[in-house]
Design a protein around this motif. Structure first.
Motif, PDB file in Angstrom:
ATOM      1  N   ASN A 253      26.565  39.903  42.946  1.00 36.22           N
ATOM      2  CA  ASN A 253      26.796  38.855  41.947  1.00 36.22           C
ATOM      3  C   ASN A 253      26.937  37.518  42.668  1.00 36.22           C
ATOM      4  N   ARG A 254      25.895  36.706  42.621  1.00 30.84           N
ATOM      5  CA  ARG A 254      25.883  35.459  43.380  1.00 30.84           C
ATOM      6  C   ARG A 254      26.973  34.494  42.921  1.00 30.84           C
ATOM      7  N   VAL A 255      27.281  34.516  41.642  1.00 26.93           N
ATOM      8  CA  VAL A 255      28.328  33.624  41.129  1.00 26.93           C
ATOM      9  C   VAL A 255      29.675  34.026  41.708  1.00 26.93           C
ATOM     10  N   LEU A 256      29.990  35.322  41.648  1.00 27.79           N
ATOM     11  CA  LEU A 256      31.250  35.812  42.206  1.00 27.79           C
ATOM     12  C   LEU A 256      31.329  35.502  43.700  1.00 27.79           C
TER      13      LEU A 256
ATOM     14  N   VAL B 241      45.899  37.814  39.015  1.00 28.83           N
ATOM     15  CA  VAL B 241      44.645  38.572  39.097  1.00 28.83           C
ATOM     16  C   VAL B 241      43.558  37.741  38.434  1.00 28.83           C
ATOM     17  N   ALA B 242      42.453  37.570  39.130  1.00 34.02           N
ATOM     18  CA  ALA B 242      41.342  36.769  38.595  1.00 34.02           C
ATOM     19  C   ALA B 242      40.097  37.625  38.470  1.00 34.02           C
ATOM     20  N   ALA B 243      39.261  37.261  37.525  1.00 36.73           N
ATOM     21  CA  ALA B 243      37.984  37.956  37.322  1.00 36.73           C
ATOM     22  C   ALA B 243      36.952  36.957  36.842  1.00 36.73           C
ATOM     23  N   PRO B 244      35.679  37.207  37.121  1.00 43.09           N
ATOM     24  CA  PRO B 244      34.636  36.330  36.593  1.00 43.09           C
ATOM     25  C   PRO B 244      34.735  36.256  35.077  1.00 43.09           C
TER      26      PRO B 244
ATOM     27  N   VAL C 110      41.231  39.312  43.428  1.00 44.92           N
ATOM     28  CA  VAL C 110      39.962  39.249  42.701  1.00 44.92           C
ATOM     29  C   VAL C 110      39.558  40.649  42.249  1.00 44.92           C
ATOM     30  N   GLY C 111      39.388  40.791  40.929  1.00 46.90           N
ATOM     31  CA  GLY C 111      38.903  42.040  40.361  1.00 46.90           C
ATOM     32  C   GLY C 111      37.558  41.839  39.687  1.00 46.90           C
ATOM     33  N   TYR C 112      36.963  42.917  39.248  1.00 48.38           N
ATOM     34  CA  TYR C 112      35.651  42.872  38.596  1.00 48.38           C
ATOM     35  C   TYR C 112      35.460  44.202  37.880  1.00 48.38           C
ATOM     36  N   ASP C 113      34.415  44.353  37.119  1.00 46.62           N
ATOM     37  CA  ASP C 113      34.173  45.600  36.402  1.00 46.62           C
ATOM     38  C   ASP C 113      34.111  46.774  37.371  1.00 46.62           C
TER      39      ASP C 113
ATOM     40  N   GLU D  23      43.574  34.903  35.400  1.00 46.80           N
ATOM     41  CA  GLU D  23      42.871  33.680  35.784  1.00 46.80           C
ATOM     42  C   GLU D  23      41.372  33.870  35.628  1.00 46.80           C
ATOM     43  N   THR D  24      40.693  32.801  35.290  1.00 46.79           N
ATOM     44  CA  THR D  24      39.237  32.791  35.314  1.00 46.79           C
ATOM     45  C   THR D  24      38.809  32.369  36.708  1.00 46.79           C
ATOM     46  N   LEU D  25      38.105  33.232  37.402  1.00 42.86           N
ATOM     47  CA  LEU D  25      37.772  32.986  38.802  1.00 42.86           C
ATOM     48  C   LEU D  25      37.121  31.627  38.983  1.00 42.86           C
ATOM     49  N   GLU D  26      36.224  31.272  38.080  1.00 44.41           N
ATOM     50  CA  GLU D  26      35.476  30.031  38.210  1.00 44.41           C
ATOM     51  C   GLU D  26      36.367  28.791  38.085  1.00 44.41           C
ATOM     52  N   ARG D  27      37.538  28.950  37.471  1.00 49.22           N
ATOM     53  CA  ARG D  27      38.401  27.789  37.206  1.00 49.22           C
ATOM     54  C   ARG D  27      39.549  27.644  38.193  1.00 49.22           C
TER      55      ARG D  27
END
Length: 322
Positions: A88-91, A42-45, A9-12, A62-66
């Motif tokens: 980030n509550r969604v993440l 590798v997935a990201a929001p 899981v990555g992010y900005d 990958e899209t993290l949400e999917r």
């Protein structure tokens, strides 16, 4: 999909090395015949590009949400963007959801902040980059934060220290999954040690802090590190410094946070670790040069500090055995 599915899981403002140490190590394991093979993504929001803390960009696969499939291993990267990610509550929700269906859950460096924010680390021992450990402990009092080890495994949850400790953690996973020979092959191709023991200190006492501000303590420390094979009992050190044992102990506790005896033992043990990986001295020679009376005394000190006997440490860490 067959194979061991691994999601990073990555992010900005994630740290590129945190991600690359994992993905490259597992790819090399695949090239050397890891069976079942690792399927690393590798997935990201939002599934968009990740702008890493260096400014370089990588495209999430990958899209993290999917992501809905069960995972073998879920790993959260660290980086200077970890505080925003931890808020980030969604993440957090998706990391928590995926963790329930993962055999192993891990974080690298400040990725522990994200795992802690999900509540997954409550009541667990965890580590993170030594610079951020006090902050993690203050913000998440239910987490048992230990700033010293390279990585910690508590059940199916693993947390690794700063940046390149991702290599150590990933090599440990490879060894767990495919055996020591496979891990050694991966390490050789990475031109790195097989792996540092998980509970090896992140920072050596010889590099992790400036010289003590107190002149007397600094002089005693300099004497200890330069004369490890000498008489370094508290009584001998106090006599050399011209103070009482009680006063010397009080000064050491104030400026170094430990007694003179403990400092000496740590200095000798770390020096022994250096000799074990950089020389072919026999154990008796290492023990003598570092001030241990016997090989058994060296072994006891080594196990207490590193969790492994010196012979095992040399066998897995020394460049002379490769």
């Amino acid at each position: 999909m067959t194979g061991r599915r691994v999601l990073v899981v990555g992010y900005d403002a994630a740290e590129l090395l945190d991600i690359a140490c994992i993905t490259t190590s597992l790819q090399i394991a695949n090239l050397h015949g890891a069976t079942p093979a690792y399927h690393v993504r590798v997935a990201a929001p939002g599934g968009g590009p990740i702008t890493c803390s260096t400014g370089l960009m990588i495209q999430a696969q990958e899209t993290l949400e999917r992501v809905n499939e069960p995972l073998d291993t879920l790993i959260v990267s660290g980086g200077i963007g970890h505080e925003a990610a931890a808020g980030n509550r969604v993440l957090l929700g998706h990391v928590r959801r995926l963790a329930r269906h993962s055999r192993r859950v891990a974080s690298v460096c400040t990725g522990a902040s994200v795992l802690a924010a999900t509540g997954l680390l409550d009541g667990r021992r965890a580590t993170t980059h030594w610079r951020w450990a006090p902050t993690l402990a203050a913000r998440h009092p239910k987490v048992i934060v230990d700033p010293d080890p390279i990585f910690i495994r508590d059940g199916n949850l693993c947390t690794a220290a700063g940046v390149t400790s991702a290599l150590d953690l990933t090599l440990a996973f490879v060894e767990e999954d495919h055996g020591a020979a496979m891990a050694r092959n991966v390490a050789r191709n990475l031109v790195t040690y097989l792996q540092r023991p998980g509970n090896q200190a992140q920072m050596s006492m010889f590099t992790n802090a400036p010289a003590p501000a107190d002149d007397l303590v600094r002089q005693v420390v300099e004497h200890v590190t330069a004369h490890l094979d000498a008489d370094l009992t508290t009584a001998a050190l106090a006599a050399r410094a011209g103070v009482s044992e009680r006063h010397l102990t009080r000064l050491f506790l104030k400026h170094l946070g430990q007694t003179p005896g403990r400092f000496v033992r740590q200095a000798r043990t770390e020096a022994a670790a250096h000799l074990l990986v950089s020389t072919t001295l026999p154990m008796t020679g290492v023990a003598s040069r570092c001030g241990f009376g016997t090989v058994e005394t060296l072994r006891q000190a080594f196990v207490a500090r590193y969790g492994t006997p010196p012979s095992r440490y040399r066998a897995t860490q020394s460049s002379t055995t490769r």
